[in-house]
Design a protein around this motif. Sequence first.
Motif, PDB file in Angstrom:
ATOM      1  N   SER A   1       0.838  -1.197   0.000  1.00 12.71           N
ATOM      2  CA  SER A   1       0.000   0.000   0.000  1.00 12.71           C
ATOM      3  C   SER A   1       0.876   1.251   0.000  1.00 12.71           C
ATOM      4  CB  SER A   1      -0.924   0.004   1.226  1.00 12.71           C
ATOM      5  OG  SER A   1      -0.153   0.003   2.420  1.00 12.71           O
ATOM      6  N   TYR A   2       0.219   2.416  -0.132  1.00 15.41           N
ATOM      7  CA  TYR A   2       0.965   3.671  -0.211  1.00 15.41           C
ATOM      8  C   TYR A   2       0.509   4.642   0.875  1.00 15.41           C
ATOM      9  CZ  TYR A   2       3.365   2.606  -4.554  1.00 15.41           C
ATOM     10  OH  TYR A   2       4.194   2.045  -5.496  1.00 15.41           O
ATOM     11  N   GLN A   3       1.461   5.412   1.373  1.00 16.59           N
ATOM     12  CA  GLN A   3       1.166   6.466   2.329  1.00 16.59           C
ATOM     13  C   GLN A   3       0.951   7.775   1.575  1.00 16.59           C
ATOM     14  OE1 GLN A   3       4.433   6.692   5.062  1.00 16.59           O
ATOM     15  NE2 GLN A   3       4.090   4.653   5.914  1.00 16.59           N
ATOM     16  N   PRO A   4       0.092   8.655   2.090  1.00 19.99           N
ATOM     17  CA  PRO A   4      -0.170   9.932   1.399  1.00 19.99           C
ATOM     18  C   PRO A   4       1.087  10.786   1.285  1.00 19.99           C
ATOM     19  CG  PRO A   4      -1.833   9.494   3.078  1.00 19.99           C
ATOM     20  CD  PRO A   4      -0.746   8.480   3.286  1.00 19.99           C
ATOM     21  N   ALA A   5       1.071  11.669   0.327  1.00 20.98           N
ATOM     22  CA  ALA A   5       2.181  12.603   0.166  1.00 20.98           C
ATOM     23  C   ALA A   5       2.378  13.438   1.429  1.00 20.98           C
ATOM     24  CB  ALA A   5       1.922  13.515  -1.029  1.00 20.98           C
ATOM     25  N   LEU A   6       1.280  13.763   2.090  1.00 20.50           N
ATOM     26  CA  LEU A   6       1.321  14.478   3.367  1.00 20.50           C
ATOM     27  C   LEU A   6       0.475  13.707   4.357  1.00 20.50           C
ATOM     28  CD1 LEU A   6       1.908  16.937   5.203  1.00 20.50           C
ATOM     29  CD2 LEU A   6      -0.082  18.047   4.200  1.00 20.50           C
TER      30      LEU A   6
ATOM     31  N   GLY B   1     -11.357  26.328   2.437  1.00 21.36           N
ATOM     32  CA  GLY B   1     -11.051  27.274   3.509  1.00 21.36           C
ATOM     33  C   GLY B   1     -11.307  26.743   4.895  1.00 21.36           C
ATOM     34  N   ARG B   2     -11.505  25.454   5.051  1.00 20.46           N
ATOM     35  CA  ARG B   2     -11.730  24.856   6.370  1.00 20.46           C
ATOM     36  C   ARG B   2     -10.409  24.341   6.934  1.00 20.46           C
ATOM     37  NH1 ARG B   2     -16.427  22.700   3.667  1.00 20.46           N
ATOM     38  NH2 ARG B   2     -15.248  20.776   3.272  1.00 20.46           N
ATOM     39  N   TRP B   3     -10.265  24.493   8.255  1.00 14.43           N
ATOM     40  CA  TRP B   3      -9.049  24.041   8.924  1.00 14.43           C
ATOM     41  C   TRP B   3      -9.220  22.622   9.449  1.00 14.43           C
ATOM     42  CZ3 TRP B   3      -4.519  26.378   8.519  1.00 14.43           C
ATOM     43  CH2 TRP B   3      -4.483  27.737   8.247  1.00 14.43           C
ATOM     44  N   HIS B   4      -8.134  21.854   9.380  1.00 12.93           N
ATOM     45  CA  HIS B   4      -8.125  20.473   9.885  1.00 12.93           C
ATOM     46  C   HIS B   4      -6.839  20.251  10.675  1.00 12.93           C
ATOM     47  CE1 HIS B   4     -11.398  19.405   7.042  1.00 12.93           C
ATOM     48  NE2 HIS B   4     -10.760  20.231   6.223  1.00 12.93           N
ATOM     49  N   GLU B   5      -6.950  19.509  11.768  1.00 11.17           N
ATOM     50  CA  GLU B   5      -5.775  19.159  12.554  1.00 11.17           C
ATOM     51  C   GLU B   5      -5.194  17.817  12.119  1.00 11.17           C
ATOM     52  OE1 GLU B   5      -6.643  19.378  16.684  1.00 11.17           O
ATOM     53  OE2 GLU B   5      -7.025  21.553  16.657  1.00 11.17           O
ATOM     54  N   GLN B   6      -5.836  17.198  11.148  1.00 10.56           N
ATOM     55  CA  GLN B   6      -5.367  15.914  10.627  1.00 10.56           C
ATOM     56  C   GLN B   6      -5.370  15.991   9.101  1.00 10.56           C
ATOM     57  OE1 GLN B   6      -7.230  12.383  12.305  1.00 10.56           O
ATOM     58  NE2 GLN B   6      -7.189  11.361  10.322  1.00 10.56           N
ATOM     59  N   TRP B   7      -4.367  15.310   8.493  1.00  9.15           N
ATOM     60  CA  TRP B   7      -4.311  15.292   7.031  1.00  9.15           C
ATOM     61  C   TRP B   7      -3.847  13.920   6.548  1.00  9.15           C
ATOM     62  CZ3 TRP B   7      -6.279  19.226   4.309  1.00  9.15           C
ATOM     63  CH2 TRP B   7      -6.170  19.176   2.914  1.00  9.15           C
ATOM     64  N   PRO B   8      -4.557  13.364   5.538  1.00 11.84           N
ATOM     65  CA  PRO B   8      -5.769  13.854   4.876  1.00 11.84           C
ATOM     66  C   PRO B   8      -6.900  14.088   5.886  1.00 11.84           C
ATOM     67  CG  PRO B   8      -4.824  12.012   3.657  1.00 11.84           C
ATOM     68  CD  PRO B   8      -4.104  12.088   4.954  1.00 11.84           C
ATOM     69  N   PRO B   9      -7.826  14.978   5.564  1.00  5.42           N
ATOM     70  CA  PRO B   9      -8.889  15.299   6.515  1.00  5.42           C
ATOM     71  C   PRO B   9      -9.653  14.061   6.958  1.00  5.42           C
ATOM     72  CG  PRO B   9      -8.884  16.848   4.686  1.00  5.42           C
ATOM     73  CD  PRO B   9      -7.933  15.760   4.324  1.00  5.42           C
ATOM     74  N   LEU B  10     -10.061  14.064   8.212  1.00  7.36           N
ATOM     75  CA  LEU B  10     -10.802  12.938   8.766  1.00  7.36           C
ATOM     76  C   LEU B  10     -12.095  12.715   7.974  1.00  7.36           C
ATOM     77  CD1 LEU B  10     -10.812  10.894  11.119  1.00  7.36           C
ATOM     78  CD2 LEU B  10     -12.192  12.545  12.413  1.00  7.36           C
ATOM     79  N   GLY B  11     -12.304  11.489   7.517  1.00  7.96           N
ATOM     80  CA  GLY B  11     -13.497  11.147   6.770  1.00  7.96           C
ATOM     81  C   GLY B  11     -13.372  11.336   5.273  1.00  7.96           C
ATOM     82  N   TYR B  12     -12.279  11.928   4.820  1.00 11.85           N
ATOM     83  CA  TYR B  12     -12.110  12.132   3.383  1.00 11.85           C
ATOM     84  C   TYR B  12     -11.609  10.846   2.730  1.00 11.85           C
ATOM     85  CZ  TYR B  12     -10.712  14.238  -1.049  1.00 11.85           C
ATOM     86  OH  TYR B  12     -10.593  14.555  -2.373  1.00 11.85           O
ATOM     87  N   SER B  13     -12.241  10.442   1.641  1.00 11.40           N
ATOM     88  CA  SER B  13     -11.859   9.194   0.968  1.00 11.40           C
ATOM     89  C   SER B  13     -11.915   9.344  -0.552  1.00 11.40           C
ATOM     90  CB  SER B  13     -12.770   8.048   1.414  1.00 11.40           C
ATOM     91  OG  SER B  13     -14.130   8.355   1.136  1.00 11.40           O
ATOM     92  N   GLY B  14     -11.647  10.521  -1.052  1.00  8.43           N
ATOM     93  CA  GLY B  14     -11.683  10.758  -2.488  1.00  8.43           C
ATOM     94  C   GLY B  14     -10.579  10.002  -3.208  1.00  8.43           C
TER      95      GLY B  14
END
Length: 218
Positions: free
Chosen positions: A91-96, A174-187
């Motif tokens: 598997s792969y880890q995100p760029a960030l 323009g929304r701030w997130h303390e986690q990246w990729p954003p929590l719940g994002y699965s695009g």
Amino acid sequence: MQEHARESRRRDSEQRARSSGFTLIEVLVAIAIFVIVGALAMGGYNQLVRHSEIVERANARTRAVQNAVQRLATDFATLEPRPVRDPLGDSYQPALRADARSNILVELTHAGWANPAGVSRSTLQRVAYRIDEEGRLRREYWYVLDRTLTAEPQSTILIDQVERAQLRFMDANGRWHEQWPPLGYSGPDMRRLRPIAVEITLELEDWGEIKRLVEVPG
């Protein structure tokens, strides 16, 4: 007459002796003055040395803080959408990748890795930041992007006396997130997804809170 002459010669001899030398009291007084002046001069010199050391430590601390913040800002400003292979599998880890629940502050792929020796390698670099048990901010990097479990990172201490380090990421809306990729994002672009800005917060024991906002080029 002769007695008077001898007395006159004796007085002249004593006067010449007094004018050609110092008495014991004069020598002692001179020594005492020299000791006092020397002690005052030494005290002033020691105070000057201590002041210089304090100024140099303050300057060194300022340079360390500036270098640490600049290093973080540069890595985020050159962020590249290049995922890396997970060392544990295919598997792969995100760029960030950033998660406040992890002991790693952030892990990312950035461009602009200088190669003055012309070594056969990529100009992209995978780096990670973390706070160790002694409150030091460490920057770690690997020589290859798709590393294995045997690949050990090179580690550098950027700054110490770190009480808290926090990152926030702004998405395209323009929304701030303390986690990246954003929590719940699965695009479909999750592994390559980049924020448009990163807010860096460092809280130091001696400097207090430092904030820096970095724009991430699209």
